[in-house]
Motif scaffolding. Structure first.
Motif, short mmCIF file in Angstrom:
data_model
loop_
_atom_site.label_atom_id
_atom_site.label_comp_id
_atom_site.label_asym_id
_atom_site.label_seq_id
_atom_site.Cartn_x
_atom_site.Cartn_y
_atom_site.Cartn_z
N TRP A 26 0.84 -1.21 0.00
CA TRP A 26 0.00 0.00 0.00
C TRP A 26 0.87 1.25 0.00
CZ3 TRP A 26 -0.47 4.24 3.14
CH2 TRP A 26 -1.57 5.08 2.91
N ALA A 27 1.90 1.24 0.82
CA ALA A 27 2.78 2.41 0.91
C ALA A 27 3.43 2.74 -0.42
CB ALA A 27 3.85 2.17 1.98
N GLU A 28 3.82 1.71 -1.18
CA GLU A 28 4.41 1.94 -2.49
C GLU A 28 3.45 2.65 -3.43
OE1 GLU A 28 7.59 -1.75 -3.01
OE2 GLU A 28 5.49 -2.04 -3.59
N ARG A 29 2.17 2.33 -3.30
CA ARG A 29 1.18 2.93 -4.20
C ARG A 29 0.72 4.31 -3.74
NH1 ARG A 29 -0.75 -2.39 -3.74
NH2 ARG A 29 -2.45 -1.69 -2.39
N HIS A 30 1.00 4.66 -2.48
CA HIS A 30 0.51 5.92 -1.93
C HIS A 30 1.62 6.69 -1.20
CE1 HIS A 30 -2.99 3.24 -2.29
NE2 HIS A 30 -3.64 4.33 -2.65
N PRO A 31 2.70 6.99 -1.91
CA PRO A 31 3.83 7.68 -1.27
C PRO A 31 3.45 9.06 -0.71
CG PRO A 31 4.08 7.69 -3.65
CD PRO A 31 2.96 6.74 -3.35
N ASP A 32 2.51 9.74 -1.36
CA ASP A 32 2.11 11.08 -0.88
C ASP A 32 1.44 10.99 0.49
OD1 ASP A 32 3.11 12.13 -3.19
OD2 ASP A 32 1.17 12.36 -4.18
N ILE A 33 0.60 9.97 0.68
CA ILE A 33 -0.07 9.81 1.98
C ILE A 33 0.95 9.40 3.04
CG2 ILE A 33 -1.91 8.67 3.27
CD1 ILE A 33 -3.40 8.25 0.66
N VAL A 34 1.87 8.51 2.66
CA VAL A 34 2.93 8.12 3.60
C VAL A 34 3.71 9.34 4.03
CG1 VAL A 34 5.03 6.76 3.91
CG2 VAL A 34 3.10 5.79 2.64
N ASN A 35 4.05 10.18 3.07
CA ASN A 35 4.80 11.40 3.36
C ASN A 35 4.01 12.33 4.29
OD1 ASN A 35 7.11 13.25 2.82
ND2 ASN A 35 5.49 14.53 1.92
N ARG A 36 2.71 12.40 4.08
CA ARG A 36 1.88 13.25 4.95
C ARG A 36 1.87 12.71 6.38
NH1 ARG A 36 -4.66 14.72 4.69
NH2 ARG A 36 -4.64 15.74 6.73
N ILE A 37 1.77 11.40 6.52
CA ILE A 37 1.78 10.79 7.86
C ILE A 37 3.07 11.15 8.59
CG2 ILE A 37 1.86 8.59 9.12
CD1 ILE A 37 0.02 7.45 6.92
N VAL A 38 4.18 11.02 7.88
CA VAL A 38 5.48 11.34 8.47
C VAL A 38 5.57 12.83 8.78
CG1 VAL A 38 7.96 11.42 8.06
CG2 VAL A 38 6.65 9.41 7.35
N LYS A 39 5.17 13.66 7.83
CA LYS A 39 5.28 15.11 7.98
C LYS A 39 4.45 15.63 9.15
CE LYS A 39 4.83 19.41 5.32
NZ LYS A 39 4.46 20.00 3.99
N GLU A 40 3.30 15.00 9.40
CA GLU A 40 2.43 15.44 10.49
C GLU A 40 2.82 14.83 11.83
OE1 GLU A 40 -1.68 15.23 9.32
OE2 GLU A 40 -1.34 16.53 7.59
N GLY A 41 3.92 14.10 11.84
CA GLY A 41 4.51 13.67 13.10
C GLY A 41 4.01 12.36 13.66
N TYR A 42 3.31 11.58 12.86
CA TYR A 42 2.80 10.30 13.36
C TYR A 42 3.81 9.19 13.14
CZ TYR A 42 -1.50 13.00 13.39
OH TYR A 42 -2.42 13.99 13.62
N GLU A 43 3.73 8.21 13.99
CA GLU A 43 4.66 7.08 13.91
C GLU A 43 4.17 6.08 12.87
OE1 GLU A 43 6.97 4.31 17.06
OE2 GLU A 43 4.82 4.54 17.42
N ILE A 44 5.13 5.45 12.20
CA ILE A 44 4.82 4.41 11.22
C ILE A 44 5.39 3.08 11.68
CG2 ILE A 44 5.35 3.55 8.90
CD1 ILE A 44 5.00 6.32 7.83
N GLY A 45 4.54 2.06 11.61
CA GLY A 45 4.96 0.68 11.82
C GLY A 45 4.65 -0.11 10.57
N ILE A 46 5.24 -1.29 10.46
CA ILE A 46 5.05 -2.14 9.28
C ILE A 46 3.89 -3.11 9.50
CG2 ILE A 46 6.08 -4.03 7.96
CD1 ILE A 46 8.75 -2.63 8.17
#
Length: 250
Positions: free
Chosen positions: A92-112
């Protein structure tokens, strides 16, 4: 007519053992359902976190779809929620890099959340390792660094998963409170499911397109959390802030 059953000592002993085993099995299942404590750690200290000592962690799984993730991010931003953990499937992340970037930019944690939607209980060790490795590679290409948390794609895992995840440097994270939002039971029911939260709980929510009511339920969920005076943190913050709880797998 009268019927008589004659049991010798050996038969009586066998019957007694069966009855005792049945009693303890029933008692174990009852207690497991009553306290809702998953079984998550191994004897060699591999473990999965399902709750902490204090605070509250909201977690969101995203495995597919492109419609529901951003509305949930919009609600979190509007409600000034600064800490949450998003478990993202690598595919999913590969198909939606812009949303992944937004999650990171807004300070939220990412897990796999693995790479594909694979039930780790149904596959061999090598396939579990391959799924985790593919996800790891996907996030590396997206320049998402320092991921330390992993959740099994279907939520199902065993001792093998814990050991493999540990080998890759990940802590497996489960949950204590299941919102059941993926069932789309109605906003009120989702709010009610999460209303049982207490200090130290990890909450399972979804931001995949299958969860159509989560964004609408979130404001009331957050209002209830604030009313209880619970502080929202990421899972990593929860782990750092105190003891975490797990239970042994045999």
């Amino acid at each position: 007519m009268n019927f008589f059953f004659v049991l010798n000592g050996k038969s009586l002993k066998n019957v007694s053992l069966i009855l005792i085993a049945a009693f303890f099995t029933a008692w174990f299942l009852y207690m497991e359902n009553l306290v809702q404590i998953p079984v998550f750690s191994t004897k060699d200290s591999s473990n999965a976190i399902y709750r902490g000592e204090k605070d509250l962690a909201l977690t969101f799984n995203i495995g597919w779809g492109d419609e529901k993730a951003e509305p949930i991010l919009d609600v979190l931003k509007k409600e000034n929620v600064r800490s949450a953990t998003f478990f993202l499937a690598g595919s999913w992340a590969e198909r939606h890099p812009d949303i992944v970037n937004r999650i990171v930019k807004e300070g939220y944690e990412i897990g796999i959340l693995g790479y594909d939607y694979v039930d780790y209980l149904d596959v061999e060790d090598a396939q579990i390792a391959k799924d985790i490795s593919k996800a790891q590679e996907a996030f590396t290409k997206l320049n998402v660094k320092d991921i330390k948390l992993l959740r099994a794609p279907t939520g199902h895992f065993d001792e093998r998963t814990l050991k493999i995840a540990k080998r890759y440097g990940y802590t497996v994270v489960h949950w204590k409170i299941d919102s059941k939002d993926w069932q789309n039971p109605g906003v009120e029911r989702i709010v009610e499911n999460v209303s049982k939260v207490d200090n130290g709980d990890i909450v399972l929510l979804h931001a995949s397109d299958s969860a159509k009511q989560t964004a609408k339920a979130l404001p009331q969920i957050l209002a209830n959390i604030r009313q209880k005076g619970l502080k929202l943190v990421s899972v990593s913050e929860m782990i750092a802030n105190g003891e975490v709880q797990s239970k042994e797998i045999n």
